[in-house]
Scaffold this motif. Structure first.
Motif, PDB file in Angstrom:
ATOM      1  N   SER A  40       0.838  -1.211   0.000  1.00 29.59           N
ATOM      2  CA  SER A  40       0.000   0.000   0.000  1.00 29.59           C
ATOM      3  C   SER A  40       0.865   1.249   0.000  1.00 29.59           C
ATOM      4  O   SER A  40       0.594   2.208  -0.738  1.00 29.59           O
ATOM      5  CB  SER A  40      -0.920   0.001   1.220  1.00 29.59           C
ATOM      6  OG  SER A  40      -1.815  -1.085   1.187  1.00 29.59           O
ATOM      7  N   LEU A  44       1.027   3.888  -3.026  1.00 30.41           N
ATOM      8  CA  LEU A  44       0.734   5.309  -2.814  1.00 30.41           C
ATOM      9  C   LEU A  44       1.833   6.180  -3.408  1.00 30.41           C
ATOM     10  O   LEU A  44       1.557   7.189  -4.071  1.00 30.41           O
ATOM     11  CB  LEU A  44       0.580   5.589  -1.318  1.00 30.41           C
ATOM     12  CG  LEU A  44      -0.738   5.151  -0.682  1.00 30.41           C
ATOM     13  CD1 LEU A  44      -0.676   5.320   0.826  1.00 30.41           C
ATOM     14  CD2 LEU A  44      -1.899   5.952  -1.261  1.00 30.41           C
ATOM     15  N   TRP A 139      -6.379   6.086  -3.850  1.00 27.97           N
ATOM     16  CA  TRP A 139      -6.533   6.602  -2.487  1.00 27.97           C
ATOM     17  C   TRP A 139      -7.724   5.976  -1.778  1.00 27.97           C
ATOM     18  O   TRP A 139      -7.810   6.015  -0.549  1.00 27.97           O
ATOM     19  CB  TRP A 139      -6.670   8.117  -2.530  1.00 27.97           C
ATOM     20  CG  TRP A 139      -5.446   8.766  -3.070  1.00 27.97           C
ATOM     21  CD1 TRP A 139      -5.223   9.170  -4.349  1.00 27.97           C
ATOM     22  CD2 TRP A 139      -4.249   9.068  -2.341  1.00 27.97           C
ATOM     23  NE1 TRP A 139      -3.962   9.703  -4.477  1.00 27.97           N
ATOM     24  CE2 TRP A 139      -3.340   9.654  -3.254  1.00 27.97           C
ATOM     25  CE3 TRP A 139      -3.854   8.895  -1.019  1.00 27.97           C
ATOM     26  CZ2 TRP A 139      -2.066  10.071  -2.887  1.00 27.97           C
ATOM     27  CZ3 TRP A 139      -2.582   9.307  -0.646  1.00 27.97           C
ATOM     28  CH2 TRP A 139      -1.711   9.892  -1.570  1.00 27.97           C
ATOM     29  N   GLY A 143      -4.904   3.169  -0.509  1.00 27.05           N
ATOM     30  CA  GLY A 143      -4.731   4.342   0.356  1.00 27.05           C
ATOM     31  C   GLY A 143      -5.615   4.263   1.588  1.00 27.05           C
ATOM     32  O   GLY A 143      -5.186   4.593   2.704  1.00 27.05           O
ATOM     33  N   LEU A 144      -6.852   3.809   1.420  1.00 27.91           N
ATOM     34  CA  LEU A 144      -7.758   3.662   2.558  1.00 27.91           C
ATOM     35  C   LEU A 144      -7.247   2.595   3.513  1.00 27.91           C
ATOM     36  O   LEU A 144      -7.322   2.751   4.740  1.00 27.91           O
ATOM     37  CB  LEU A 144      -9.156   3.306   2.056  1.00 27.91           C
ATOM     38  CG  LEU A 144     -10.218   3.061   3.128  1.00 27.91           C
ATOM     39  CD1 LEU A 144     -10.392   4.284   4.018  1.00 27.91           C
ATOM     40  CD2 LEU A 144     -11.542   2.662   2.483  1.00 27.91           C
ATOM     41  N   LEU A 147      -4.500   4.073   5.512  1.00 29.50           N
ATOM     42  CA  LEU A 147      -5.037   5.055   6.452  1.00 29.50           C
ATOM     43  C   LEU A 147      -5.672   4.385   7.663  1.00 29.50           C
ATOM     44  O   LEU A 147      -5.506   4.836   8.800  1.00 29.50           O
ATOM     45  CB  LEU A 147      -6.056   5.943   5.736  1.00 29.50           C
ATOM     46  CG  LEU A 147      -6.728   7.025   6.590  1.00 29.50           C
ATOM     47  CD1 LEU A 147      -5.682   8.014   7.101  1.00 29.50           C
ATOM     48  CD2 LEU A 147      -7.808   7.752   5.777  1.00 29.50           C
ATOM     49  N   LEU A 150      -2.903   3.306   9.962  1.00 34.10           N
ATOM     50  CA  LEU A 150      -2.322   4.456  10.670  1.00 34.10           C
ATOM     51  C   LEU A 150      -3.248   4.954  11.770  1.00 34.10           C
ATOM     52  O   LEU A 150      -2.790   5.330  12.865  1.00 34.10           O
ATOM     53  CB  LEU A 150      -2.012   5.573   9.680  1.00 34.10           C
ATOM     54  CG  LEU A 150      -0.853   5.341   8.707  1.00 34.10           C
ATOM     55  CD1 LEU A 150      -0.652   6.560   7.832  1.00 34.10           C
ATOM     56  CD2 LEU A 150       0.433   5.018   9.461  1.00 34.10           C
ATOM     57  N   CYS A 151      -4.556   4.971  11.497  1.00 34.05           N
ATOM     58  CA  CYS A 151      -5.506   5.416  12.524  1.00 34.05           C
ATOM     59  C   CYS A 151      -5.476   4.477  13.728  1.00 34.05           C
ATOM     60  O   CYS A 151      -5.543   4.919  14.886  1.00 34.05           O
ATOM     61  CB  CYS A 151      -6.917   5.479  11.946  1.00 34.05           C
ATOM     62  SG  CYS A 151      -7.176   6.875  10.819  1.00 34.05           S
ATOM     63  N   TRP A 200      -8.928  -2.556   9.386  1.00 30.83           N
ATOM     64  CA  TRP A 200      -7.808  -2.744   8.454  1.00 30.83           C
ATOM     65  C   TRP A 200      -7.591  -4.225   8.159  1.00 30.83           C
ATOM     66  O   TRP A 200      -7.444  -4.612   6.996  1.00 30.83           O
ATOM     67  CB  TRP A 200      -6.544  -2.131   9.043  1.00 30.83           C
ATOM     68  CG  TRP A 200      -5.286  -2.603   8.374  1.00 30.83           C
ATOM     69  CD1 TRP A 200      -4.837  -2.233   7.143  1.00 30.83           C
ATOM     70  CD2 TRP A 200      -4.348  -3.548   8.887  1.00 30.83           C
ATOM     71  NE1 TRP A 200      -3.658  -2.898   6.859  1.00 30.83           N
ATOM     72  CE2 TRP A 200      -3.341  -3.697   7.920  1.00 30.83           C
ATOM     73  CE3 TRP A 200      -4.260  -4.269  10.077  1.00 30.83           C
ATOM     74  CZ2 TRP A 200      -2.262  -4.558   8.106  1.00 30.83           C
ATOM     75  CZ3 TRP A 200      -3.192  -5.112  10.269  1.00 30.83           C
ATOM     76  CH2 TRP A 200      -2.194  -5.252   9.291  1.00 30.83           C
TER      77      TRP A 200
END
Length: 445
Positions: A40, A44, A139, A143-144, A147, A150-151, A200
């Protein structure tokens, strides 16, 4: 019948084995998703590179009229196609099926002719459309996924973030209605971390596959291009088959002319001479008849060999299984045969498979210096049909180094298999071992 309480699961397997299997599955799933996480990040970065290539390619097209744009278009097109090939390979890995390149062959000619070929190729403009789409859809797919991970990490470490950052930031993580005043209050956000990580973990493979489907929809050949490639393949296969059949007919004619026909002519002359000498020299006639009988035996043997080269009788009588075992018994090198066949296959398929294996076996005998050869033949049927794939493998422990470019034998096998949409792959590193894998789509009887 009684069971020991607490020692077995409801499925009958010991609980320790079940826990071990579950743990192995969890580790495998986590390894897969961590790998997808790395991809990923790379994709990106690749999306940014793709946007740069899109800008370069569009700019080069706009300055074609100035002359300097022609080489720039050629260079940028090569870069875009290289970039697209990397994504085709990524999509092929995710979908477990190849994504073919759809481009027209670029002629080795002047710049303008090459530019014209590129501009009239529909795949060129589909690459352009993919660059545009990838800069957006990327994205929302990989990308999702990145993300969400990371969240999850961010909220798990929110108290640390709260303690290390200035008072003006990270104090209203959910809006002004929820303001944090101390590190202790920030611990309330930690449960969001596992929630995002679970999202995720659950969605990463699906988002990766969605991205692969988008790539395939834009970068794989369209139906017209596939049809055009199929027609070209069938035309080439038909031409090779016609040439092979013509060569086979010439070989049969030559063998008949130089072998059996010559012996039969000699036999007729011997019988004619014996007829003339019969009243005067019976002893000479006896010798001529003996020579005629020997010539008859030789002619019959040559005719049998010729028929065996066209369609071996053992193949017609015992099928592919028996014919290959007979071939192995006649081999001077110890050869084992393993077959998994549901029954008889169509006669043309059996013949093509037999001669393909025989040629591969001959190559191993002549060039491999092997101590043992193994022949494996297996038919795998498609679900709920009689159609399937006949897979053949001829492997030896010889010196290796076999290649399609080393001689005409394996190339002849390729032509023979191509008439049935078959394939041949040679795996023969220097030093060995050698494995020749062949496949034929067919149906069982």
């Amino acid at each position: 019948m009684t069971y020991s309480r607490g020692r077995h699961s409801s499925s009958g397997r010991p609980r320790s084995e079940k826990r071990s299997a579950d743990g192995a599955g969890l580790r495998a799933g986590l390894t897969l998703r961590i790998g997808l996480l790395g991809w990923s990040l790379l994709l990106l970065l690749g999306a940014l590179l793709g946007f740069g290539l899109l800008t370069l390619w569009t700019t080069s097209l706009t300055v074609v009229a100035l002359g300097i744009g022609v080489p720039l278009v050629l260079v940028s097109t090569a870069l875009v196609r290289w970039f697209a090939d990397l994504h085709r390979q990524w999509a092929a890995d995710q979908l477990s099926e190849p994504v073919a390149r759809p481009y027209l062959v670029t002629p080795d000619a002047g710049w303008l002719k090459r530019l014209w070929t590129i501009l009239r190729d529909p795949a060129t403009w589909r690459d352009w459309a993919w660059l545009v789409a990838n800069s957006i859809t990327g994205w929302f797919t990989y990308g999702l996924s990145f993300l969400l991970f990371l969240c999850g990490v961010f909220y798990l470490s929110y108290p640390l973030v709260y303690a290390l950052t200035p008072t003006q930031v990270f104090r209203t993580p959910l809006g002004n209605a929820f303001r944090l005043h101390s590190v202790q209050e920030s611990f309330a956000l930690i449960p969001l971390g596992p929630l995002f990580l679970l999202l995720w973990y659950t969605t990463a493979p699906r988002l990766a596959k969605l991205n692969a489907l988008i790539i395939r929809s834009l970068l794989a050949p369209i139906a017209q291009a596939q049809l055009r490639a199929r027609i070209a393949q069938l035309a080439a296969s038909r031409a090779d088959t016609v040439d092979a059949q013509a060569g086979e007919l010439r070989r049969i004619e030559r063998d008949l002319h130089d072998g059996a026909q010559a012996r039969l002519v000699s036999l007729g002359m011997s019988l004619g001479l014996a007829e003339q000498l019969l009243p005067d020299d019976p002893r000479a006639v006896q010798q001529l008849l003996a020579e005629a009988r020997a010539a008859t035996s030789s002619a019959l043997a040559e005719l049998r060999d010729l028929v065996h080269g066209i369609h071996p009788p053992v193949l017609a009588d015992r099928g592919l299984d028996g014919a290959l075992k007979a071939l192995a018994l006649a081999n001077p090198i110890p050869t084992s045969v393993v077959t998994h066949l549901p029954g008889r296959l169509p006669a043309p398929v059996e013949s093509a498979a037999y001669f393909a294996v025989a040629e591969a076996l001959t190559n191993a005998i002549k060039h491999a210096h092997a101590q043992h050869i193994e022949i494996t033949v297996e038919f795998t049927a498609h679900p709920s049909t009689t159609a399937g794939l006949l897979a053949m493998r001829v492997s030896d422990d010889g010196r290796g180094g076999a290649s399609l470019d080393c001689g005409s034998g394996l190339r002849g096998v390729v032509r023979r298999l191509a008439a049935f949409d078959g394939t041949l792959i040679v795996d023969s590193p220097p030093g060995g071992p050698t494995e020749i894998r062949m496949s034929l789509p067919c149906a069982s009887s």
